[in-house]
Scaffold this motif. Structure first.
Motif, short mmCIF file in Angstrom:
data_model
loop_
_atom_site.label_atom_id
_atom_site.label_comp_id
_atom_site.label_asym_id
_atom_site.label_seq_id
_atom_site.Cartn_x
_atom_site.Cartn_y
_atom_site.Cartn_z
N MET A 186 -2.57 -8.46 -3.05
CA MET A 186 -2.21 -7.76 -4.28
C MET A 186 -2.92 -8.36 -5.49
SD MET A 186 1.65 -7.01 -5.71
CE MET A 186 1.94 -5.65 -4.58
N GLN A 209 -1.77 -5.97 -13.72
CA GLN A 209 -1.14 -4.66 -13.66
C GLN A 209 -2.09 -3.61 -14.24
OE1 GLN A 209 2.75 -4.54 -15.42
NE2 GLN A 209 3.60 -5.95 -13.93
N PHE A 212 -0.86 0.50 -2.19
CA PHE A 212 0.31 0.52 -3.05
C PHE A 212 -0.15 0.43 -4.50
CE2 PHE A 212 1.88 -0.53 1.01
CZ PHE A 212 3.23 -0.22 1.06
N CYS A 232 2.96 -1.05 -8.56
CA CYS A 232 4.06 -1.86 -8.02
C CYS A 232 4.74 -2.61 -9.17
CB CYS A 232 3.54 -2.85 -6.98
SG CYS A 232 2.89 -2.05 -5.50
N GLN A 233 6.05 -2.52 -9.21
CA GLN A 233 6.81 -3.12 -10.30
C GLN A 233 6.97 -4.63 -10.16
OE1 GLN A 233 7.92 -0.90 -12.99
NE2 GLN A 233 6.18 -0.13 -11.80
N GLU A 246 5.39 -7.47 -4.83
CA GLU A 246 5.80 -7.18 -3.46
C GLU A 246 5.53 -5.71 -3.20
OE1 GLU A 246 9.94 -8.23 -3.73
OE2 GLU A 246 10.50 -6.23 -4.37
N ILE A 247 5.42 -5.34 -1.94
CA ILE A 247 5.21 -3.93 -1.60
C ILE A 247 6.51 -3.31 -1.16
CG2 ILE A 247 2.75 -4.13 -1.10
CD1 ILE A 247 3.48 -4.23 1.89
N SER A 248 6.76 -2.11 -1.66
CA SER A 248 7.96 -1.36 -1.32
C SER A 248 7.73 0.09 -1.74
CB SER A 248 9.16 -1.93 -2.08
OG SER A 248 10.23 -1.02 -2.08
N SER A 249 8.14 1.03 -0.89
CA SER A 249 7.97 2.43 -1.25
C SER A 249 8.95 2.87 -2.34
CB SER A 249 8.10 3.33 -0.02
OG SER A 249 9.39 3.21 0.54
N THR A 290 9.57 0.73 -5.14
CA THR A 290 9.12 0.15 -6.41
C THR A 290 7.60 0.22 -6.56
OG1 THR A 290 9.07 -2.08 -5.46
CG2 THR A 290 11.11 -1.40 -6.58
N CYS A 291 6.95 0.98 -5.70
CA CYS A 291 5.51 1.25 -5.76
C CYS A 291 5.30 2.68 -5.28
CB CYS A 291 4.72 0.36 -4.79
SG CYS A 291 4.95 -1.41 -4.84
N GLU A 314 3.35 4.36 -2.53
CA GLU A 314 2.69 3.94 -1.28
C GLU A 314 1.89 5.10 -0.72
OE1 GLU A 314 3.64 2.52 3.30
OE2 GLU A 314 5.32 2.72 1.91
#
Length: 191
Positions: A61, A65, A86, A89-90, A93-96, A98-99, A101
């Motif tokens: 990553m 930003q 991604f 992303c807020q 970390e990667i997450s569908s 908070t990002c 995807e």
């Protein structure tokens, strides 16, 4: 007529100069620009960023930003990897949730979120086969408008205002390898 052609040539040259000068590479040798997290192994080999994994998930990553941009890259997935790009992303970390995807997984059991779709948000408008071959992503995120092309085929065209700014990450999950190259970003700025 000759002066008009010279003028047109000058305008085109200025546009190309501006486009090239406003673009930069991501995930190159300067490791202060990015970080790695998780179980995947990431390395630079012959100008390619290679992510490999045998179990679990991992990502690389940016430390910066981004808000409005065009992100382009080539990617080559093997037949077993679950990968993705991604954006916005807020957190680091990667997450569908908070990002956004943008998936890379032709064989996803849920074909609504196969390669070119945006997980939990949009299924692909068109299916593009990407396994074991080089492909080109172009991801345009300006304000609330997200568009994704794979090999010049539009796969996503949505408006969503949930995420305004964030980090950019690349994922390797489950088992296999993914290769990326020519990763470039051009930021949009209002004048």
């Amino acid at each position: 007529m000759n002066s008009i052609l010279k003028f047109v040539f000058l305008i085109v040259a200025l546009i190309l100069f501006y486009a090239c000068s406003n673009s930069k590479s991501l995930f190159e040798e300067d490791q202060s620009e990015w970080f790695i997290s998780g179980e995947a192994t990431w390395g630079l080999e012959n100008g390619e960023l290679v992510g490999s994994i045998t179990n679990g998930t991992g990502f690389i990553m940016t430390n910066t930003q981004f808000e409005d941009f065009v992100l382009s890259m080539d990617f080559k997935p093997d037949s077993s990897i679950n990968s993705g790009v991604f954006i916005r992303c807020q957190h680091k970390e990667i997450s569908s949730s908070t990002c956004y995807e943008i998936n890379i997984w032709d064989l996803n059991p849920n074909q609504d979120y196969r390669t070119g779709g945006v997980v939990s948000i949009a299924k692909p408008l068109n299916y593009v086969e990407t396994i074991n071959t080089w492909n080109t992503f172009r991801i345009k995120m300006v304000k609330q408008h997200l568009q994704v092309w794979i090999n010049d085929v539009l796969t996503t065209d949505i408006h969503d205002k949930a995420l305004r700014r964030g980090y950019i990450g690349l994922q390797a999950q489950d088992d296999g390898f993914i290769k990326f190259r020519k990763i470039r970003i051009k930021e949009y700025r209002e004048f």
